[in-house]
Write an enzyme that holds these catalytic residues in place. Structure first.
Site, PDB file in Angstrom:
ATOM      1  N   HIS A  23     -23.326   5.377 -81.432  1.00 16.51           N
ATOM      2  CA  HIS A  23     -24.643   6.018 -81.486  1.00 16.51           C
ATOM      3  C   HIS A  23     -24.788   7.211 -80.537  1.00 16.51           C
ATOM      4  CE1 HIS A  23     -29.240   5.696 -81.568  1.00 16.51           C
ATOM      5  NE2 HIS A  23     -28.883   5.782 -82.828  1.00 16.51           N
ATOM      6  N   LYS A  32     -24.687  10.932 -78.930  1.00 14.83           N
ATOM      7  CA  LYS A  32     -24.971  12.273 -79.471  1.00 14.83           C
ATOM      8  C   LYS A  32     -24.689  13.254 -78.342  1.00 14.83           C
ATOM      9  CE  LYS A  32     -28.647   9.538 -81.211  1.00 14.83           C
ATOM     10  NZ  LYS A  32     -27.926   9.035 -82.325  1.00 14.83           N
ATOM     11  N   ASP A  78     -15.243  22.687 -72.895  1.00 13.04           N
ATOM     12  CA  ASP A  78     -14.261  23.056 -71.854  1.00 13.04           C
ATOM     13  C   ASP A  78     -14.268  22.088 -70.672  1.00 13.04           C
ATOM     14  OD1 ASP A  78     -13.353  25.223 -73.298  1.00 13.04           O
ATOM     15  OD2 ASP A  78     -14.684  26.654 -72.320  1.00 13.04           O
TER      16      ASP A  78
END
Lengths: 143, 143
Positions: A82, A84, A89
């Protein structure tokens, strides 16, 4: 316009020079899919972890990203992957409530926190490496 | 055990002395519901913003929280109110991918970022006040 949430997100992503680690429950935004494929073509090392249940749904960008040669791994658990977040870099963390879907970008009330503070970036980098290894197909259990 | 994600979250919440502002897409965890009602009884000013579509689903804690006398407001839009954050005493931000559901706590792979850094806390406080006012029932449009 120039400073909508999608533009800001694209601007941050397109600063990537060496690596882009993406960990997303849902990825269906065509614009963000194009940006990630562009970075891949520029030689940025892109890695994506996503949710097994969502990745097969209509509109998911995951198939196109794989066709472009980008490495994608997914969970093999009953719960949702779940997260996000993305790390650019190894330096810039982009995290929040936002899945990379047109619905979320256009219609939902969402938050995205962007930080280069090592104190916050490092745990997300560690989590990415942990689940990237955990979801290595070599480790699949067939059930 | 003592340091599972739920315990850590409860420990942070239970430090509230004056206010607890909660902005959650989904709130169905009985343990977290009990903690919030406890804080309300202790005299902490609790305010909750949630998603209109989710709040009526079976298992939602919102009804119990309202019965306890806690102020709850919800969006009136077709998109989701998808935030998952809380601010304790205007000081500590708790944000991430985690909805306050038993499914998410027990089965999902989630992140929760906790910070007292004003630079990060303030935009979430501002967003809370903005949508708390926006979702004031006085401003309802009937459609």
């Amino acid at each position: 316009h120039g400073d909508c949430p999608l533009s800001r997100l694209l601007r941050h992503l397109l600063t990537a020079r060496r690596s882009l680690d993406i960990c997303l429950f849902a990825f269906s935004s065509p614009q963000l899919g194009r940006a990630v494929r562009l970075l891949h073509r520029r030689g940025v090392r892109v890695r994506i972890v996503t949710d097994a249940q969502y990745m097969g749904l209509q509109g998911s960008q995951i198939g196109l990203l794989r066709q472009a040669g980008i490495q994608v791994r997914h969970d093999q658990e009953s719960g949702y992957m779940h997260h996000k977040f993305a790390v650019v870099d190894g330096r810039m963390l982009i995290t929040g409530s936002l899945n990379w879907t047109t619905q979320a970008i256009q219609n939902n009330r969402e938050n995205v926190l962007v930080t280069e503070d090592v104190e916050y970036v490092q745990p997300f980098l560690d989590e990415f490496e942990r689940i990237w290894e955990k979801y290595n197909p070599i480790n699949y259990k067939f059930f």
